[in-house]
Design a protein around this motif. Structure first.
Motif, mmCIF file in Angstrom:
data_model
loop_
_atom_site.group_PDB
_atom_site.id
_atom_site.type_symbol
_atom_site.label_atom_id
_atom_site.label_comp_id
_atom_site.label_asym_id
_atom_site.label_seq_id
_atom_site.Cartn_x
_atom_site.Cartn_y
_atom_site.Cartn_z
ATOM 1 N N GLY A 270 0.817 -1.209 0.000
ATOM 2 C CA GLY A 270 0.000 0.000 0.000
ATOM 3 C C GLY A 270 0.846 1.252 0.000
ATOM 4 N N GLU A 271 1.922 1.254 0.810
ATOM 5 C CA GLU A 271 2.819 2.411 0.846
ATOM 6 C C GLU A 271 3.501 2.618 -0.503
ATOM 7 O OE1 GLU A 271 5.577 1.845 3.989
ATOM 8 O OE2 GLU A 271 4.081 1.980 5.592
ATOM 9 N N THR A 272 3.961 1.535 -1.105
ATOM 10 C CA THR A 272 4.649 1.622 -2.395
ATOM 11 C C THR A 272 3.706 2.119 -3.483
ATOM 12 O OG1 THR A 272 6.082 -0.210 -1.720
ATOM 13 C CG2 THR A 272 6.005 0.315 -4.060
ATOM 14 N N THR A 273 2.492 1.580 -3.508
ATOM 15 C CA THR A 273 1.504 1.987 -4.510
ATOM 16 C C THR A 273 1.138 3.454 -4.346
ATOM 17 O OG1 THR A 273 0.582 -0.254 -4.619
ATOM 18 C CG2 THR A 273 -0.811 1.557 -5.401
ATOM 19 N N ALA A 274 0.816 3.861 -3.108
ATOM 20 C CA ALA A 274 0.357 5.224 -2.860
ATOM 21 C C ALA A 274 1.437 6.252 -3.175
ATOM 22 C CB ALA A 274 -0.097 5.360 -1.404
ATOM 23 N N HIS A 275 2.697 5.931 -2.841
ATOM 24 C CA HIS A 275 3.782 6.887 -3.056
ATOM 25 C C HIS A 275 3.979 7.152 -4.551
ATOM 26 C CE1 HIS A 275 7.866 8.596 -2.887
ATOM 27 N NE2 HIS A 275 7.597 8.887 -1.631
ATOM 28 N N LEU A 276 3.967 6.093 -5.352
ATOM 29 C CA LEU A 276 4.155 6.262 -6.792
ATOM 30 C C LEU A 276 2.965 6.983 -7.414
ATOM 31 C CD1 LEU A 276 5.724 5.780 -9.378
ATOM 32 C CD2 LEU A 276 4.760 3.474 -9.486
ATOM 33 N N ARG A 277 1.761 6.589 -7.043
ATOM 34 C CA ARG A 277 0.575 7.232 -7.610
ATOM 35 C C ARG A 277 0.528 8.713 -7.272
ATOM 36 N NH1 ARG A 277 -4.042 2.586 -6.241
ATOM 37 N NH2 ARG A 277 -3.550 1.207 -8.019
ATOM 38 N N ALA A 278 0.886 9.071 -6.021
ATOM 39 C CA ALA A 278 0.860 10.474 -5.622
ATOM 40 C C ALA A 278 1.898 11.284 -6.396
ATOM 41 C CB ALA A 278 1.103 10.588 -4.114
ATOM 42 N N ALA A 279 3.072 10.706 -6.595
ATOM 43 C CA ALA A 279 4.115 11.417 -7.336
ATOM 44 C C ALA A 279 3.686 11.682 -8.772
ATOM 45 C CB ALA A 279 5.416 10.611 -7.308
ATOM 46 N N ILE A 280 3.046 10.687 -9.402
ATOM 47 C CA ILE A 280 2.572 10.860 -10.772
ATOM 48 C C ILE A 280 1.457 11.890 -10.823
ATOM 49 C CG2 ILE A 280 1.378 9.705 -12.680
ATOM 50 C CD1 ILE A 280 2.964 7.190 -11.995
ATOM 51 N N ALA A 281 0.567 11.871 -9.832
ATOM 52 C CA ALA A 281 -0.528 12.843 -9.791
ATOM 53 C C ALA A 281 0.005 14.266 -9.685
ATOM 54 C CB ALA A 281 -1.454 12.534 -8.622
ATOM 55 N N ARG A 282 1.138 14.423 -9.021
ATOM 56 C CA ARG A 282 1.745 15.756 -8.892
ATOM 57 C C ARG A 282 2.590 16.126 -10.107
ATOM 58 N NH1 ARG A 282 2.643 13.746 -3.511
ATOM 59 N NH2 ARG A 282 4.777 13.159 -4.095
ATOM 60 N N GLY A 283 2.733 15.221 -11.050
ATOM 61 C CA GLY A 283 3.535 15.501 -12.236
ATOM 62 C C GLY A 283 5.022 15.403 -12.012
ATOM 63 N N GLU A 284 5.432 14.704 -10.951
ATOM 64 C CA GLU A 284 6.867 14.645 -10.639
ATOM 65 C C GLU A 284 7.650 13.851 -11.669
ATOM 66 O OE1 GLU A 284 7.679 13.364 -6.691
ATOM 67 O OE2 GLU A 284 6.440 14.919 -5.758
ATOM 68 N N HIS A 285 6.976 12.961 -12.412
ATOM 69 C CA HIS A 285 7.698 12.170 -13.402
ATOM 70 C C HIS A 285 8.310 13.058 -14.486
ATOM 71 C CE1 HIS A 285 3.436 12.499 -14.274
ATOM 72 N NE2 HIS A 285 3.659 12.287 -15.548
ATOM 73 N N PHE A 286 7.645 14.175 -14.796
ATOM 74 C CA PHE A 286 8.213 15.091 -15.790
ATOM 75 C C PHE A 286 9.475 15.764 -15.232
ATOM 76 C CE2 PHE A 286 3.608 15.451 -17.212
ATOM 77 C CZ PHE A 286 3.765 14.565 -18.257
ATOM 78 N N HIS A 287 9.395 16.224 -13.977
ATOM 79 C CA HIS A 287 10.572 16.844 -13.366
ATOM 80 C C HIS A 287 11.697 15.827 -13.196
ATOM 81 C CE1 HIS A 287 8.817 20.655 -13.006
ATOM 82 N NE2 HIS A 287 8.331 20.602 -11.768
ATOM 83 N N ASP A 288 11.334 14.571 -12.887
ATOM 84 C CA ASP A 288 12.371 13.549 -12.716
ATOM 85 C C ASP A 288 13.140 13.329 -14.013
ATOM 86 O OD1 ASP A 288 12.017 13.032 -10.009
ATOM 87 O OD2 ASP A 288 10.425 11.574 -10.358
ATOM 88 N N MET A 289 12.449 13.416 -15.166
ATOM 89 C CA MET A 289 13.184 13.305 -16.425
ATOM 90 C C MET A 289 14.030 14.548 -16.649
ATOM 91 S SD MET A 289 12.108 12.407 -20.333
ATOM 92 C CE MET A 289 12.778 10.734 -20.241
ATOM 93 N N ARG A 290 13.504 15.717 -16.293
ATOM 94 C CA ARG A 290 14.256 16.946 -16.531
ATOM 95 C C ARG A 290 15.554 16.988 -15.726
ATOM 96 N NH1 ARG A 290 8.728 19.117 -15.999
ATOM 97 N NH2 ARG A 290 7.985 19.666 -18.088
ATOM 98 N N ILE A 291 15.568 16.356 -14.549
ATOM 99 C CA ILE A 291 16.791 16.400 -13.729
ATOM 100 C C ILE A 291 17.680 15.181 -13.962
ATOM 101 C CG2 ILE A 291 15.591 17.757 -11.960
ATOM 102 C CD1 ILE A 291 15.641 15.226 -10.186
ATOM 103 N N THR A 292 17.293 14.285 -14.874
ATOM 104 C CA THR A 292 18.106 13.095 -15.139
ATOM 105 C C THR A 292 19.555 13.433 -15.500
ATOM 106 O OG1 THR A 292 16.179 11.779 -15.792
ATOM 107 C CG2 THR A 292 18.315 11.038 -16.585
ATOM 108 N N PRO A 293 19.826 14.498 -16.260
ATOM 109 C CA PRO A 293 21.232 14.819 -16.562
ATOM 110 C C PRO A 293 22.081 15.097 -15.318
ATOM 111 C CG PRO A 293 19.783 15.920 -18.121
ATOM 112 C CD PRO A 293 18.902 15.335 -17.064
ATOM 113 N N GLU A 294 21.445 15.306 -14.152
ATOM 114 C CA GLU A 294 22.199 15.532 -12.921
ATOM 115 C C GLU A 294 22.673 14.242 -12.274
ATOM 116 O OE1 GLU A 294 23.019 18.533 -11.687
ATOM 117 O OE2 GLU A 294 22.076 19.465 -13.438
ATOM 118 N N VAL A 295 22.173 13.089 -12.753
ATOM 119 C CA VAL A 295 22.490 11.814 -12.108
ATOM 120 C C VAL A 295 23.988 11.512 -12.081
ATOM 121 C CG1 VAL A 295 22.179 9.306 -12.294
ATOM 122 C CG2 VAL A 295 20.202 10.822 -12.491
#
Length: 420
Positions: A295-320
């Motif tokens: 439940g924790e794993t599911t909720a955390h991922l769903r909430a991040a996607i709902a906030r649009g964090e996946h777009f920001h996560d791609m934008r900061i990928t060059p920092e990895v």
């Protein structure tokens, strides 16, 4: 002709990761016709007829000459072909795709293995490529009228198709993510291999159609995702390898498909990498409740996607490369979901189909690393592929991990005992 790699695609040049797809069939197969099918499919995609070359301060895709264009290779040792292909690299500067057909001496058992550089595909487009080759072969074998393959233009990098974003918001996302990984560094699994020699191997967990359907039904009834259940099971098994009674901070890295989340959507047939990554670090008890953890794993991922964090996560990928902790996890859990297997012509029967991630560089001297699990359900059968290098994780370690993962999934406390 060239097309510059975007900063996200450029990361794959150093990582040297790839997808290895395999399809085992039985029956009469025309190798020449399959070679033609493969050639016609790659003709449609310039990235599959390219190599990676230096381009100023970065890299670019450059079309290969006719003499270097990938062509179907043929071999006879079916039993060793998959392992050999998994250990055969796709070096920078060479073709980005390789197809090999292995057939037994009597020509009734065949294995097609397609390896593709992750700079030009993700899991969904890799599966689409494999299915497209078989679709073309089926059409050719059936004598269907076919138009000549049409060459497409260079696909746009996904990083250039993201919705607009404020630079300040992206910088704040990076600051927050760096603070999170510094505050909660995750533990990694220690190697038990000899730290030298070795080769890439893979352990596999395969559920039959009934157990796969039961797992999906259980996930729906429990209000969690199958990915959440799988992440929880992987974290639980990893936690059992760390010992002690206190909770330990572990991390699960989940790729997030961007194809359906941008406008207009990008189909899997577009040969381009289109994934972001989501890292979830959390304390895991010595004997966690599987449903609570799922439940924790599911909720955390769903909430991040709902906030649009996946777009920001791609934008900061060059920092990895400067901040590896941004993608440092105890387990990496990819999940393609339920996808169709290849459709074959009459006279061929499908035996098995697989998707296994691999890479060229392993670092046994590091002493520890994340553990990779590739989850995909072809035609209703869920498989978990666990690739590893034997200089890092031994075959015995991975076999035990696979067996414990299976037990964790089949022992889920379902109301009707669906999985046991």
């Amino acid at each position: 002709m060239r097309r510059a790699l975007c900063p996200v695609e450029t990361l794959y040049v150093g990582q040297r990761s790839r997808a290895v797809l395999s399809c085992e069939v039985r029956g009469a197969l025309d190798a020449a016709l399959l070679a033609r099918a493969f050639d016609e499919v790659i003709t449609e995609h310039p990235t599959l007829r390219s190599r990676i070359v230096p381009d100023g301060d970065g890299h670019a895709f450059e079309l290969l000459g006719p003499q270097d264009r990938p062509a179907l290779r043929v071999r006879s040792d079916v039993d060793t072909a998959h392992g050999d292909e998994l250990n055969d690299p796709l070096p920078v500067g060479g073709p980005l795709v390789r197809a090999t057909l292995a057939s037994d001496p009597v020509g009734r058992r065949h294995l097609l293995v397609i390896s593709v550089d992750h700079a030009v595909i993700d899991g969904h487009s890799a599966i689409a490529l494999q299915n497209a080759v078989w679709d073309r072969y089926r059409a050719l074998a059936d004598g269907a009228p076919l138009a000549a393959p049409a060459e497409r233009g260079w696909p746009a990098p996904i990083s250039g198709l993201l919705p607009p974003a404020d630079d300040t918001a992206v910088a704040e996302h990076l600051r927050r993510r760096l603070a999170e990984v510094q505050r909660d560094p995750v533990e990694l699994l220690a190697y038990d291999g000899p730290r030298s020699g070795g080769r890439i191997e893979v352990r596999r967990l395969l559920l039959d159609a009934d157990r796969t359907a039961a797992l999906r039904e259980f996930a729906r009834s429990a209000g969690v995702s199958v990915h959440g259940l799988m992440g929880a099971a992987l974290l639980s098994v990893a936690r059992s390898r760390l010992g002690g009674d206190d909770p330990r901070v572990l991390g699960c890295l989940s790729p997030v498909d961007l194809r359906s989340r941008i406008s207009p959507p990008v189909p899997p047939s577009e040969m381009v990498a289109a994934v972001a990554t989501h890292l979830h670090a959390l304390p895991v008890a010595a004997n966690p409740d599987p449903l609570v953890l799922a439940g924790e794993t599911t909720a955390h991922l769903r909430a991040a996607i709902a906030r649009g964090e996946h777009f920001h996560d791609m934008r900061i990928t060059p920092e990895v490369p400067k901040h590896p902790a941004l993608q440092m996890a105890t387990v990496i859990a990819t999940n393609m979901g339920e996808v169709p297997g290849p459709r074959l012509p009459a006279g061929l029967d499908l035996v098995d189909v697989r998707l296994v991630p691999g890479r060229e560089h392993y670092f046994p001297q590091a002493g520890r690393s994340p553990l990779m699990a590739c989850v995909v359900s072809f035609d209703g059968r869920l498989a978990v592929e666990l690739p590893h290098h034997t200089a890092c994780f031994s075959a015995e370690f991975m076999r035990s991990f696979r067996d414990d993962l299976r037990s964790a999934l089949l022992s889920l406390p379902t109301p009707r005992g669906l999985l046991t």
